[in-house]
Write a protein that holds these residues in place. Structure first.
Motif, PDB file in Angstrom:
ATOM      1  N   TYR A 264       0.849  -1.192   0.000  1.00 38.15           N
ATOM      2  CA  TYR A 264       0.000   0.000   0.000  1.00 38.15           C
ATOM      3  C   TYR A 264       0.886   1.243   0.000  1.00 38.15           C
ATOM      4  CZ  TYR A 264      -3.511  -3.380   1.639  1.00 38.15           C
ATOM      5  OH  TYR A 264      -4.341  -4.471   1.783  1.00 38.15           O
ATOM      6  N   THR A 265       0.320   2.392  -0.398  1.00 32.75           N
ATOM      7  CA  THR A 265       1.103   3.624  -0.413  1.00 32.75           C
ATOM      8  C   THR A 265       1.294   4.160   0.995  1.00 32.75           C
ATOM      9  OG1 THR A 265      -0.826   5.063  -0.632  1.00 32.75           O
ATOM     10  CG2 THR A 265       0.144   4.200  -2.676  1.00 32.75           C
ATOM     11  N   GLY A 269      -1.243   4.387   4.417  1.00 34.32           N
ATOM     12  CA  GLY A 269      -0.899   3.941   5.764  1.00 34.32           C
ATOM     13  C   GLY A 269      -1.199   4.992   6.815  1.00 34.32           C
ATOM     14  N   LEU A 270      -0.918   6.267   6.522  1.00 34.27           N
ATOM     15  CA  LEU A 270      -1.192   7.346   7.474  1.00 34.27           C
ATOM     16  C   LEU A 270      -2.688   7.533   7.689  1.00 34.27           C
ATOM     17  CD1 LEU A 270       1.501   9.941   6.315  1.00 34.27           C
ATOM     18  CD2 LEU A 270       1.539   8.533   8.391  1.00 34.27           C
ATOM     19  N   VAL A 271      -3.444   7.456   6.603  1.00 31.97           N
ATOM     20  CA  VAL A 271      -4.900   7.569   6.719  1.00 31.97           C
ATOM     21  C   VAL A 271      -5.452   6.416   7.557  1.00 31.97           C
ATOM     22  CG1 VAL A 271      -7.077   7.435   5.445  1.00 31.97           C
ATOM     23  CG2 VAL A 271      -5.206   8.846   4.574  1.00 31.97           C
ATOM     24  N   LEU A 272      -4.914   5.211   7.345  1.00 33.66           N
ATOM     25  CA  LEU A 272      -5.377   4.050   8.094  1.00 33.66           C
ATOM     26  C   LEU A 272      -5.078   4.188   9.583  1.00 33.66           C
ATOM     27  CD1 LEU A 272      -4.449   1.124   5.662  1.00 33.66           C
ATOM     28  CD2 LEU A 272      -6.717   2.048   6.152  1.00 33.66           C
ATOM     29  N   LEU A 273      -3.992   4.872   9.922  1.00 33.18           N
ATOM     30  CA  LEU A 273      -3.668   5.096  11.332  1.00 33.18           C
ATOM     31  C   LEU A 273      -4.746   5.961  11.994  1.00 33.18           C
ATOM     32  CD1 LEU A 273      -1.560   4.600  13.534  1.00 33.18           C
ATOM     33  CD2 LEU A 273      -0.412   6.689  12.821  1.00 33.18           C
ATOM     34  N   LEU A 274      -5.214   6.979  11.269  1.00 28.78           N
ATOM     35  CA  LEU A 274      -6.295   7.808  11.793  1.00 28.78           C
ATOM     36  C   LEU A 274      -7.599   7.012  11.878  1.00 28.78           C
ATOM     37  CD1 LEU A 274      -5.664  11.211   9.973  1.00 28.78           C
ATOM     38  CD2 LEU A 274      -5.224  10.653  12.357  1.00 28.78           C
ATOM     39  N   SER A 315      -3.679  -9.621   7.526  1.00 30.87           N
ATOM     40  CA  SER A 315      -2.487 -10.177   6.880  1.00 30.87           C
ATOM     41  C   SER A 315      -2.752 -10.527   5.415  1.00 30.87           C
ATOM     42  CB  SER A 315      -2.021 -11.432   7.628  1.00 30.87           C
ATOM     43  OG  SER A 315      -2.953 -12.486   7.482  1.00 30.87           O
ATOM     44  N   VAL A 316      -4.037 -10.486   5.026  1.00 32.70           N
ATOM     45  CA  VAL A 316      -4.416 -10.744   3.636  1.00 32.70           C
ATOM     46  C   VAL A 316      -4.606  -9.403   2.928  1.00 32.70           C
ATOM     47  CG1 VAL A 316      -6.129 -11.787   2.108  1.00 32.70           C
ATOM     48  CG2 VAL A 316      -5.582 -12.863   4.313  1.00 32.70           C
ATOM     49  N   LYS A 317      -3.930  -9.200   1.815  1.00 35.48           N
ATOM     50  CA  LYS A 317      -4.033  -7.916   1.124  1.00 35.48           C
ATOM     51  C   LYS A 317      -5.436  -7.715   0.564  1.00 35.48           C
ATOM     52  CE  LYS A 317      -1.793  -4.768  -2.057  1.00 35.48           C
ATOM     53  NZ  LYS A 317      -0.640  -4.497  -2.936  1.00 35.48           N
ATOM     54  N   ILE A 318      -6.016  -6.543   0.867  1.00 33.66           N
ATOM     55  CA  ILE A 318      -7.373  -6.209   0.438  1.00 33.66           C
ATOM     56  C   ILE A 318      -7.282  -5.184  -0.692  1.00 33.66           C
ATOM     57  CG2 ILE A 318      -9.601  -5.276   1.171  1.00 33.66           C
ATOM     58  CD1 ILE A 318      -8.886  -6.168   4.026  1.00 33.66           C
ATOM     59  N   GLN A 319      -7.806  -5.533  -1.856  1.00 32.95           N
ATOM     60  CA  GLN A 319      -7.667  -4.672  -3.027  1.00 32.95           C
ATOM     61  C   GLN A 319      -8.568  -3.445  -2.968  1.00 32.95           C
ATOM     62  OE1 GLN A 319      -5.320  -5.144  -5.187  1.00 32.95           O
ATOM     63  NE2 GLN A 319      -4.691  -7.145  -4.381  1.00 32.95           N
ATOM     64  N   SER A 320      -9.773  -3.601  -2.436  1.00 35.16           N
ATOM     65  CA  SER A 320     -10.723  -2.489  -2.371  1.00 35.16           C
ATOM     66  C   SER A 320     -10.329  -1.525  -1.258  1.00 35.16           C
ATOM     67  CB  SER A 320     -12.137  -3.024  -2.126  1.00 35.16           C
ATOM     68  OG  SER A 320     -13.013  -1.970  -1.780  1.00 35.16           O
ATOM     69  N   GLU A 321     -10.175  -0.242  -1.595  1.00 30.79           N
ATOM     70  CA  GLU A 321      -9.820   0.764  -0.590  1.00 30.79           C
ATOM     71  C   GLU A 321     -10.920   0.919   0.451  1.00 30.79           C
ATOM     72  OE1 GLU A 321      -8.545   5.500  -0.383  1.00 30.79           O
ATOM     73  OE2 GLU A 321      -8.426   4.408  -2.282  1.00 30.79           O
ATOM     74  N   LEU A 324     -10.753  -2.036   2.766  1.00 30.17           N
ATOM     75  CA  LEU A 324      -9.558  -1.935   3.603  1.00 30.17           C
ATOM     76  C   LEU A 324      -9.794  -0.976   4.766  1.00 30.17           C
ATOM     77  CD1 LEU A 324      -6.566  -2.513   4.172  1.00 30.17           C
ATOM     78  CD2 LEU A 324      -5.999  -0.629   2.598  1.00 30.17           C
ATOM     79  N   ASN A 325     -10.349   0.191   4.462  1.00 32.78           N
ATOM     80  CA  ASN A 325     -10.630   1.154   5.531  1.00 32.78           C
ATOM     81  C   ASN A 325     -11.656   0.603   6.521  1.00 32.78           C
ATOM     82  OD1 ASN A 325      -9.423   4.102   5.208  1.00 32.78           O
ATOM     83  ND2 ASN A 325      -9.735   3.297   3.151  1.00 32.78           N
ATOM     84  N   ALA A 326     -12.653  -0.105   6.000  1.00 30.69           N
ATOM     85  CA  ALA A 326     -13.661  -0.698   6.872  1.00 30.69           C
ATOM     86  C   ALA A 326     -13.031  -1.750   7.784  1.00 30.69           C
ATOM     87  CB  ALA A 326     -14.780  -1.321   6.036  1.00 30.69           C
TER      88      ALA A 326
END
Length: 429
Positions: A264-265, A269-274, A315-321, A324-326
């Motif tokens: 991921y970019t 990652g920063l957005v996911l932390l929030l 641990s499984v990569k999620i393609q849909s943004e 992923l956020n959910a």
């Protein structure tokens, strides 16, 4: 009008604001370290950053273990005022640090004060809360922790690379809080009616008057936790707290890097932390309500169990943004409130005279988990296996917490000649 209706809202808000300062401390170093390393200001490099991060957490752990229990002896209000003032002084002092070593010493000293704030504030809120609301009172107070973390992250976006402003704002916020704590926070509470017959069976016993818990006659110490019936309970709680804070600090420190390792970019990652910390606030509100309704043990076991499952899923990569956020949001809902439910349960299991001591023990041991989480994950990052193994390590920590807490009874039967534990509400199993 009931005593609960007469109670002032000042303690609720002031203890919440004390937790906002703790949330500030949770993320402030992480927001300024990249700038310090990049500019090499004060002589910072990767080794210096590791030293500063570690010694900060050591200070917080020492404060929780050895300073927080003093509130069981001398009163919650005095300790909170002194600790917030101490933290504020040494947070401002960081601005004037001439080198990495002094920077770390000031962070250590600030941590001593802040580390005692969390258990003392939670003990105060559980003294103050009406019967049967310990879970909601604890989790509601701890929303300040993650609100502070989110607000600090946003502040960093606005002011970094001028990193000194971060510590100026944190110190000034503490100074602003001190007079309100001093003038608006009552030292003791009026005697309250408690049900001493409610226990694991949920039956109701005789109501008695209990003196204000913030001015106990007997001086509590860690030696009390080593006496029956507390030792095994204290050990299990300590293990769960260690694992819970390993998750909180490990994820807050390394989630962006783990996501980068997954492809991921960095901005993602920063957005996911929030998103993770916003989920934490929601989870705290929900967890407290459910814990008071269904019993804290049942909910904390469920919360840690779901945390393990959700961390493994990441641990499984999620393609849909969107997905992923959910997924990260829901993970935040369960992971961070699991740790706070441990504190809520401690407040219910131990009598008022031991409440801050037990909370300080749980929080202090947990801070070593806070050190271990970033260290273990950092080792995996250095070895190039942070993804997916970082998430597996976090999931395993949640499972260990479940195993430890299964051994803890719903309520502690008092030893002969000792006071009954009155923290459980009658509707709890």
């Amino acid at each position: 009008m009931t005593p609960a209706q007469h109670r002032s809202k000042w303690p609720v808000w002031l203890c919440w604001l004390a937790m906002v300062l703790d949330g500030f401390d949770l993320v402030v170093l992480g927001t300024v370290i990249p700038t310090l390393i990049k500019t090499q200001d004060l002589g910072f490099d990767a080794v210096g950053a590791t030293y500063a991060a570690t010694i900060s957490l050591v200070g917080v752990g020492i404060g929780a273990l050895f300073i927080a229990p003093l509130s069981d002896r001398f009163g919650r209000r005095r300790l909170l005022v002194a600790c917030v003032l101490w933290f504020s002084i040494f947070t401002i002092a960081v601005v004037f640090a001439p080198n990495v070593a002094v920077f770390g010493i000031f962070r250590l000293l600030a941590g001593l004060g802040l580390g005692a704030c969390l258990p003392a504030a939670l003990a105060y809120m559980n003294d103050y809360a009406p019967a049967g609301t310990a879970g909601k009172s604890t989790t509601r107070t701890m929303t300040g922790y993650h609100v502070g973390a989110v607000a600090t992250a946003f502040l960093a976006i606005l002011v970094v690379p001028d990193w000194r402003i971060m510590f100026v704002v944190g110190g000034l916020a503490g100074f602003a809080l001190v007079p309100f704590l001093w003038f608006k926070l009552p030292e003791t509470l009026p005697a309250v009616t408690v049900d001493v017959g409610a226990g694991a069976s949920g039956t109701t016993g005789k109501a008695v008057e209990e003196p204000a818990p913030t001015a106990p006659a007997a001086r509590a110490s860690f030696r009390d936790l080593a006496r029956k019936p507390y030792p095994l309970v204290a050990l299990a709680i300590a293990v769960a707290s260690f694992m819970g804070l390993l998750l909180v600090y490990g994820l807050n420190t390394w989630l962006p890097q783990l996501m980068a390792a997954a492809g991921y970019t960095v901005s993602t990652g920063l957005v996911l932390l929030l998103v993770l910390n916003v989920g934490a606030v929601v989870g705290l509100v929900v967890a407290g309500i459910l814990a008071d309704k269904h019993g804290t043990k049942k909910i904390v076991l469920l919360w840690f169990g779901l945390s393990a499952v959700l961390l493994a899923i990441l641990s499984v990569k999620i393609q849909s943004e969107l997905l992923l956020n959910a997924a990260v949001f829901v993970t935040g809902v369960f992971v961070f409130s699991s740790q706070v439910l441990v504190y809520a349960w401690v407040s219910q299991l131990f009598p008022a005279r031991l409440r801050a001591t037990a909370l300080g023990f749980a929080a202090g041991v947990g801070r070593f988990g806070a050190i271990m989480g970033p260290a273990v994950t950092g080792t995996l990052v250095a070895a190039g296996i942070a993804y997916p193994w970082g998430f597996y390590v976090f999931a395993a920590a949640a499972v260990i917490a479940v195993v430890a807490l299964v051994t803890v009874p719903h309520a502690i039967a008092p030893a002969p000649g000792r006071e009954p534990v009155v923290g459980q509400s009658p509707n709890q199993p």
